[in-house]
Every structure is written in C-alpha cells, then in structure tokens.
Design an enzyme around this catalytic site. Structure first.
Site, PDB file in Angstrom:
ATOM      1  N   HIS A 117       0.834  -1.209   0.000  1.00 17.59           N
ATOM      2  CA  HIS A 117       0.000   0.000   0.000  1.00 17.59           C
ATOM      3  C   HIS A 117       0.869   1.260   0.000  1.00 17.59           C
ATOM      4  O   HIS A 117       0.697   2.157  -0.839  1.00 17.59           O
ATOM      5  CB  HIS A 117      -0.900  -0.029   1.244  1.00 17.59           C
ATOM      6  CG  HIS A 117      -1.808   1.143   1.382  1.00 17.59           C
ATOM      7  ND1 HIS A 117      -3.144   1.091   1.036  1.00 17.59           N
ATOM      8  CD2 HIS A 117      -1.601   2.413   1.833  1.00 17.59           C
ATOM      9  CE1 HIS A 117      -3.709   2.260   1.260  1.00 17.59           C
ATOM     10  NE2 HIS A 117      -2.790   3.092   1.747  1.00 17.59           N
ATOM     11  N   GLU A 118       1.803   1.320   0.941  1.00 18.79           N
ATOM     12  CA  GLU A 118       2.636   2.526   1.062  1.00 18.79           C
ATOM     13  C   GLU A 118       3.561   2.704  -0.144  1.00 18.79           C
ATOM     14  O   GLU A 118       3.857   3.837  -0.541  1.00 18.79           O
ATOM     15  CB  GLU A 118       3.444   2.490   2.362  1.00 18.79           C
ATOM     16  CG  GLU A 118       2.596   2.458   3.626  1.00 18.79           C
ATOM     17  CD  GLU A 118       1.599   3.601   3.714  1.00 18.79           C
ATOM     18  OE1 GLU A 118       1.846   4.671   3.121  1.00 18.79           O
ATOM     19  OE2 GLU A 118       0.557   3.417   4.370  1.00 18.79           O
ATOM     20  N   HIS A 132       3.509   6.753  -6.749  1.00 19.25           N
ATOM     21  CA  HIS A 132       2.657   7.808  -7.302  1.00 19.25           C
ATOM     22  C   HIS A 132       3.353   9.161  -7.145  1.00 19.25           C
ATOM     23  O   HIS A 132       3.445   9.959  -8.087  1.00 19.25           O
ATOM     24  CB  HIS A 132       1.303   7.799  -6.593  1.00 19.25           C
ATOM     25  CG  HIS A 132       0.248   8.615  -7.252  1.00 19.25           C
ATOM     26  ND1 HIS A 132      -1.024   8.748  -6.730  1.00 19.25           N
ATOM     27  CD2 HIS A 132       0.250   9.366  -8.388  1.00 19.25           C
ATOM     28  CE1 HIS A 132      -1.746   9.526  -7.530  1.00 19.25           C
ATOM     29  NE2 HIS A 132      -0.991   9.923  -8.525  1.00 19.25           N
ATOM     30  N   HIS A 135       1.651   4.585  -2.760  1.00 22.79           N
ATOM     31  CA  HIS A 135       1.715   6.031  -2.522  1.00 22.79           C
ATOM     32  C   HIS A 135       3.058   6.594  -2.980  1.00 22.79           C
ATOM     33  O   HIS A 135       3.127   7.627  -3.658  1.00 22.79           O
ATOM     34  CB  HIS A 135       1.564   6.326  -1.022  1.00 22.79           C
ATOM     35  CG  HIS A 135       0.174   6.254  -0.503  1.00 22.79           C
ATOM     36  ND1 HIS A 135      -0.870   6.948  -1.065  1.00 22.79           N
ATOM     37  CD2 HIS A 135      -0.344   5.585   0.561  1.00 22.79           C
ATOM     38  CE1 HIS A 135      -1.982   6.703  -0.383  1.00 22.79           C
ATOM     39  NE2 HIS A 135      -1.691   5.886   0.609  1.00 22.79           N
TER      40      HIS A 135
END
Length: 445
Positions: free
Chosen positions: A226-227, A233, A230
């Site tokens: 998940h991180e 991105h 981020h």
C-alpha cells in the site's frame, strides 16, 4: 480561527482528555485501553474481549455526549457559514467545488450502494453462521472468519512478495521499486520511541520515504504494498510534473495504494489455484476472500454510510431540523440497521459512534475512500484483463496516470486511467465483486 474551534475542541477532548479505562485481554491480564488498542481487540477471537473493548471504547463518548453534540453543532454552523459567505448552494457544493467533482458522483455513490445492501445483509448472516453466534453484534464484524493460516512472514519474504506483485506493473516500475528498497526509502522495523502505524511522505526535492512497523504478519505485507503505491505515485508525479502541479488531491490519493493492494490479493488468490486443493489451501482461500469482503465492507459500504449520514445531517441543519445529539444517535442507529440488515444487533453503545469520527469535522471528506477504492478496483481489473493486449493498454493508461499528479481535475485523471467515476457502473462493479466473492466463500464454508 473561529471556524477551527469546534474541530480543535473535539481533538483535545478525544485525543488528550478521554480515558478509556482498562479491560482484561485474552490471557486475563489487565491492560490500559486506547482507541488503537480497542480497534485491535475488536479483531480478537475471544468474544468476551471484543465485547469488553467495544463497551469501553464508547463509554467515555457517551459520558461526553452533550459536549460532543456541541462540537458537532459548531462544525455544522461553521460549514453553513462558510458556504453561505462564499455563495455556494450548500456545504456539499462547497466541498466538491475545488476538485470540480459533480454532485452526481456523491449521489450516485450513495444510491448505488444502498441499492446493493442485500449482499451485505447476507454477509452478516454468514458471519452469524460461521462464528456460531446466537446474535451478531457490531463487535462481531471485525474478527476474521478463520484464523490467519499464513503464519510468520519475515521482512525478507515480504520484500519478495512485494517485488513479485509489482512485476505485473512492468519492468520499469519493478526496477524502481527494487532500487527504492536498496536505497533506504523504508524505515522498516518497530523501535523505541517510534510512533505506530505506517505512511509515505517526502518533498518535491527528494524521493519519498516510507515509514513502517513491520511485525512479520501478512497484514504488514499489504501495508508495504500500500505505502509503496503512494510512494511510486509521488515519485513519478514529482519526476514528471512542475512543482505547482506535482501534488495530487485526496480524491486520487488512495487510488495507487489501493490498486497495489487489490493486485496483491488477486495474485495470492490466483497462486492458490496452483497449490494442492487440500484443507490448508481451503483455509487460505477463505481467509483471503474474507479479507476482500472486509476491504469492501469497511472502505466502500461503511464509508458510504458515513457519507449518507453527513448529507442527511447537513441538510437537516440547513432546513432548521433537529440535529441534537439525541437526534444524531437515532439517525446513526437507523442507518446501521438499514446497512447491516435484520441480523445485526445495534447496541446502545454504538449510537455514539458518529461522535468519534474525526473526518466529520472536514465535511464531505469520507466519500472519497469509497470512490477511491472503486476506482482502484476498476483499474486493477483492467490491468488483469484476460485479453492480454487490452491489459497492456490499460497498464499503459495507469502508468501515465501515476505521472500526472494534480495536472488536471481528478475526475478527468481517473477517466483517462480507466475509471469513470461519473458512471454508476464503476461503483456497481465493486458491489458485484462483493456478491461474487460472497458466493465463492459460501461454497467453501
């Protein structure tokens, strides 16, 4: 400064002044409770622990009901004042204006979800059956249907799983993630004085940094996936866009991270098809399918219920109707019964849950969790298309999205990436996936 008072008082009261007391954990040891510990205990397989944590969590909120009703009222007053002063039709129009999100996106989300509640009702009934309960209470919704069959997953194995998953996003993406791990982007392990949780952060002039607390669980693998979503991105947006357009807004902020999670879960389920079809494989499959159901329940259904609550209370306030603490408790109970169905027991403690949601002090924020998850699901499905050529085209669109930061309005960025948030079908697809997953898990129970 006046507008911030309600939020500041709420924050001081709930974060600094509240005392949640103690409960006995699974071993009978007395432990001091906090918000974070209470949420952890709600996943306990010991029902007594879940019930005790639930009651202890809401007790101080009930004791401060009138104060919390006053802070909530202050938020409603501030929201109305700001929208009227700046000549918006409603606070909802004001909240959606900056990102040019049509009101129809908000309304379509609520309408689509509330037209698909039958599957959520079935899921609650399934929990009652599997957990062998006479009644299903809210504190029974978070415990996994089966115990975690994955055991210890050390950081070295977690990295392998991350790199294996990102392979589907192309050689360049995987190479950059490999370099990120080698170059020390991640602060991985728990340490004395280190805060809990996980997040990704950085500046335009640096690569992103990832803050973790890895404890060798499958959950921690999903966290790094998940991180890293981020981080990548931000990395690609900062690399491609000028400073003024590099940062992305909240509407798109959770898409890359959630896309990675959806891809990892899909990959783990696919790998189970290649394993011997025995009891161990069945347990793993139930565990992963349950995780998908919980992801959709908590991020799409639950956050949409929050969004529905917000819309109703702001409308009531604008129309001069009852928004006292007692009225909010009644509305909250009604919404929970509507969303979870006749099998759920809505305890009196739960009536105060509206009072512990800090995001309500940033009006009309929470719906973006549900739209973000829906967009991520659409993008991941496109990348994993059975049509190989179409999958490559969808991947190319998604990788382009990662480079665009805030260079356009989020609705346009997501449409170009393969997720049309103005089309109710995008949210409907998540509801369909929830029902299909429920059908599948029912055949395994």
């Amino acid at each position: 400064e006046l507008i911030e008072v309600a939020d500041n008082v709420f924050s001081m009261l709930t974060n600094a002044d509240m005392n949640f007391g103690t409960i006995k954990d699974e071993t009978g040891e007395e432990v001091e409770l906090s918000e974070e510990k209470a949420v952890s205990f709600l996943r306990s397989r010991d029902r007594r622990v879940r019930q005790d944590a639930f009651k202890a969590l809401y007790k101080p909120y009930a004791e401060a009901k009138n104060t919390l009703g006053a802070t909530f009222d202050g938020m409603l007053k501030s929201s109305k004042f700001a929208s009227v002063t700046h000549h918006y039709e409603t606070p909802l129009h004001m909240a959606l204006f900056d990102n040019n999100v049509p009101i129809s996106v908000y309304d379509n989300l609520i309408n689509t979800i509330e037209n698909n509640l039958a599957s959520l009702h079935r899921y609650v009934a399934l929990r009652k059956q599997v957990l062998k309960l006479d009644e299903v209470h809210m504190y029974d919704l978070y415990v996994p249907l089966v115990e975690n069959p994955y055991g210890e997953i050390p950081w070295s194995k977690g990295k392998e799983m991350l790199l294996d998953m990102v392979g589907v996003l192309g050689a360049e993406y995987k190479s950059q993630v490999t370099q990120a791990l080698a170059d020390g982007w991640c602060d991985v392990f728990c340490n004395k004085g280190k805060r809990s949780g996980a997040y990704s952060w950085g500046t335009y002039a640096t690569h992103p940094y990832i803050f973790l607390n890895h404890t060798n669980r499958l959950e921690d693998v999903f966290t790094i996936v998940h991180e890293m979503g981020h981080a990548m991105h931000s990395f690609y947006s900062h690399k491609t866009q000028p400073y003024a357009k590099a940062d992305y807004c909240i509407f798109t902020a959770e898409v890359a991270s959630t896309t990675n999670e959806v891809l990892l879960l899909s990959q783990l389920l696919k790998k189970l098809e290649q394993e011997p079809q025995n009891e161990a494989t069945r347990q793993k499959k139930i565990f992963l399918l349950n995780r998908r159901l919980e992801n959709i329940r908590t991020t799409v259904y639950r956050q949409t219920m929050f969004a529905s609550f917000e819309k109703e209370v702001h409308n009531r306030y604008l129309n001069g109707e009852d928004t006292t603490a007692d009225a909010l408790c009644k509305l909250w109970s009604e919404l929970n019964r509507k969303y979870y169905g006749t099998e759920i027991v809505v305890d009196s403690s739960l009536e105060m849950e509206w009072a512990r949601i800090p995001h309500f002090y940033t009006p009309f924020y929470v719906y973006q969790y549900a739209t973000g998850f829906s967009a991520a699901t659409a993008i991941a499905r496109g990348i994993l298309s059975d049509d190989v050529q179409k999958g490559k085209e969808n991947l190319s669109k998604y990788l382009a999205f990662l480079t665009k930061g805030g260079s356009d309005f989020p609705i346009n960025l997501l449409r170009d990436a393969g997720a049309d948030m103005e089309n109710p079908a995008t949210v409907q697809a998540v509801c369909t996936q929830f029902e299909e997953t429920l059908n599948e898990i029912e055949t395994l129970i």
